[in-house]
Write a protein that holds these residues in place. Sequence first.
Motif, PDB file in Angstrom:
ATOM      1  N   PHE A   1       0.823  -1.202   0.000  1.00 15.60           N
ATOM      2  CA  PHE A   1       0.000   0.000   0.000  1.00 15.60           C
ATOM      3  C   PHE A   1       0.855   1.250   0.000  1.00 15.60           C
ATOM      4  O   PHE A   1       1.919   1.299   0.626  1.00 15.60           O
ATOM      5  CB  PHE A   1      -0.866   0.067   1.275  1.00 15.60           C
ATOM      6  N   ASP A   2       0.342   2.281  -0.642  1.00 14.59           N
ATOM      7  CA  ASP A   2       0.783   3.645  -0.410  1.00 14.59           C
ATOM      8  C   ASP A   2       0.134   4.087   0.917  1.00 14.59           C
ATOM      9  O   ASP A   2      -0.744   3.396   1.446  1.00 14.59           O
ATOM     10  CB  ASP A   2       0.303   4.504  -1.598  1.00 14.59           C
ATOM     11  N   LEU A   3       0.561   5.207   1.469  1.00 13.09           N
ATOM     12  CA  LEU A   3      -0.002   5.648   2.754  1.00 13.09           C
ATOM     13  C   LEU A   3      -1.035   6.779   2.583  1.00 13.09           C
ATOM     14  O   LEU A   3      -2.229   6.577   2.778  1.00 13.09           O
ATOM     15  CB  LEU A   3       1.146   6.101   3.675  1.00 13.09           C
ATOM     16  N   ASP A   4      -0.549   7.971   2.200  1.00 13.81           N
ATOM     17  CA  ASP A   4      -1.411   9.160   2.174  1.00 13.81           C
ATOM     18  C   ASP A   4      -2.524   9.040   1.142  1.00 13.81           C
ATOM     19  O   ASP A   4      -2.263   8.785  -0.035  1.00 13.81           O
ATOM     20  CB  ASP A   4      -0.571  10.410   1.856  1.00 13.81           C
ATOM     21  N   ASP A   5      -3.735   9.226   1.572  1.00 11.99           N
ATOM     22  CA  ASP A   5      -4.929   9.163   0.721  1.00 11.99           C
ATOM     23  C   ASP A   5      -5.196   7.775   0.160  1.00 11.99           C
ATOM     24  O   ASP A   5      -6.071   7.600  -0.690  1.00 11.99           O
ATOM     25  CB  ASP A   5      -4.893  10.192  -0.426  1.00 11.99           C
ATOM     26  N   THR A   6      -4.416   6.787   0.626  1.00 12.93           N
ATOM     27  CA  THR A   6      -4.703   5.395   0.279  1.00 12.93           C
ATOM     28  C   THR A   6      -5.239   4.668   1.515  1.00 12.93           C
ATOM     29  O   THR A   6      -6.281   4.042   1.464  1.00 12.93           O
ATOM     30  CB  THR A   6      -3.443   4.690  -0.251  1.00 12.93           C
ATOM     31  N   LEU A   7      -4.519   4.831   2.631  1.00 13.75           N
ATOM     32  CA  LEU A   7      -4.964   4.166   3.865  1.00 13.75           C
ATOM     33  C   LEU A   7      -5.725   5.111   4.796  1.00 13.75           C
ATOM     34  O   LEU A   7      -6.475   4.673   5.653  1.00 13.75           O
ATOM     35  CB  LEU A   7      -3.761   3.569   4.606  1.00 13.75           C
TER      36      LEU A   7
ATOM     37  N   ALA B   1      -2.524   2.411  -4.640  1.00 13.72           N
ATOM     38  CA  ALA B   1      -2.118   3.787  -4.373  1.00 13.72           C
ATOM     39  C   ALA B   1      -3.096   4.767  -5.016  1.00 13.72           C
ATOM     40  O   ALA B   1      -3.979   4.363  -5.778  1.00 13.72           O
ATOM     41  CB  ALA B   1      -0.704   4.026  -4.901  1.00 13.72           C
ATOM     42  N   ASP B   2      -2.930   6.066  -4.695  1.00 13.61           N
ATOM     43  CA  ASP B   2      -3.918   7.057  -5.143  1.00 13.61           C
ATOM     44  C   ASP B   2      -3.397   8.053  -6.165  1.00 13.61           C
ATOM     45  O   ASP B   2      -4.185   8.748  -6.799  1.00 13.61           O
ATOM     46  CB  ASP B   2      -4.429   7.861  -3.939  1.00 13.61           C
ATOM     47  N   ASN B   3      -2.053   8.186  -6.296  1.00 13.59           N
ATOM     48  CA  ASN B   3      -1.522   9.299  -7.093  1.00 13.59           C
ATOM     49  C   ASN B   3      -0.950   8.807  -8.417  1.00 13.59           C
ATOM     50  O   ASN B   3       0.185   8.325  -8.482  1.00 13.59           O
ATOM     51  CB  ASN B   3      -0.448  10.032  -6.286  1.00 13.59           C
TER      52      ASN B   3
ATOM     53  N   LYS C   1       2.734   9.641 -10.022  1.00 10.44           N
ATOM     54  CA  LYS C   1       4.036   9.077  -9.639  1.00 10.44           C
ATOM     55  C   LYS C   1       3.985   7.663  -9.089  1.00 10.44           C
ATOM     56  O   LYS C   1       5.006   6.991  -9.019  1.00 10.44           O
ATOM     57  CB  LYS C   1       4.690   9.985  -8.584  1.00 10.44           C
ATOM     58  N   ASP C   2       2.810   7.187  -8.677  1.00 10.64           N
ATOM     59  CA  ASP C   2       2.767   5.946  -7.897  1.00 10.64           C
ATOM     60  C   ASP C   2       2.998   4.675  -8.709  1.00 10.64           C
ATOM     61  O   ASP C   2       3.461   3.676  -8.160  1.00 10.64           O
ATOM     62  CB  ASP C   2       1.415   5.820  -7.181  1.00 10.64           C
ATOM     63  N   PHE C   3       2.653   4.667  -9.990  1.00 11.60           N
ATOM     64  CA  PHE C   3       2.593   3.384 -10.699  1.00 11.60           C
ATOM     65  C   PHE C   3       3.731   3.144 -11.684  1.00 11.60           C
ATOM     66  O   PHE C   3       3.844   2.050 -12.242  1.00 11.60           O
ATOM     67  CB  PHE C   3       1.231   3.257 -11.398  1.00 11.60           C
TER      68      PHE C   3
HETATM   69 MG   LIG Z   1      -0.778   8.829  -1.702  1.00 15.38          MG
END
Ligand SMILES: [Mg+2]
Length: 229
Positions: free
Chosen positions: A16-22, A179-181, A184-186
């Motif tokens: 998992f990503d953290l911010d806005d994901t969890l 993830a949510d972003n 950059k996330d993927f």
């Molecule tokens: Mg995030």
Amino acid sequence: MNRVRFHLSQVRAIVFDLDDTLYPEQAYVFSGFDAVGEWLRARVACPIDPAARMRELFLAGERRHVFDRLLAELRHPASEQLISEMVRCYRTHVPHITLHEDARVALEAWRGRWRLGLLSDGPLVMQEKKVEALGIRPLLDEIILTDQWGPEYWKPHPRGFEVMENRLKTHGAAVVYIADNCSKDFVGPRRLGWRTVWVRRPGGVYCDVPPPVGGEPEMQIASLAELDR
Ligand SMILES: [Mg+2]
């Protein structure tokens, strides 16, 4: 995207990503404003509630200069030292944040069924405080905060993902990154052949950022509960 569906039985590890994901990142921001507002009130005359004003500025779209604009409105010089002390207060405060309900349910349900990881960018002390406040350490097998190596290793740099594969002893398509972003996330996980899931919650900060070429997520969900069906 979205036409490709897969079931969690096809993977061995979930990262998992953290911010806005969890958890909702805006809750962290507002928690930080409360801490900075209290800190400021002890030092600067504040005829208005500084935390409330910072929330207003943020909700109006201000992201980079909230502290400068607040001090300007308070008619107080925004010296470099004062700003950096406010930033330090913000980043080191003990945040009042809680997991998204679907994230709490998923982490507890998936614990033991899959290897679980967390991979997050952002200033190290700040991300560590978030992890502690959320109480998620016991729920995760591996936590990688990329700032431990410096900001040049933040996503989209692949190092965090490569280290995660080694620690989880699972590679490529057996790992999924949630993830949510999209900006950059993927890119990193896709380069390693991971499955990618964009959790796109209404109101998320990066809800509408378009992905770069090669960084498109494989599928999109609005809640982690969708993955368990
Ligand atoms: Mg995030």
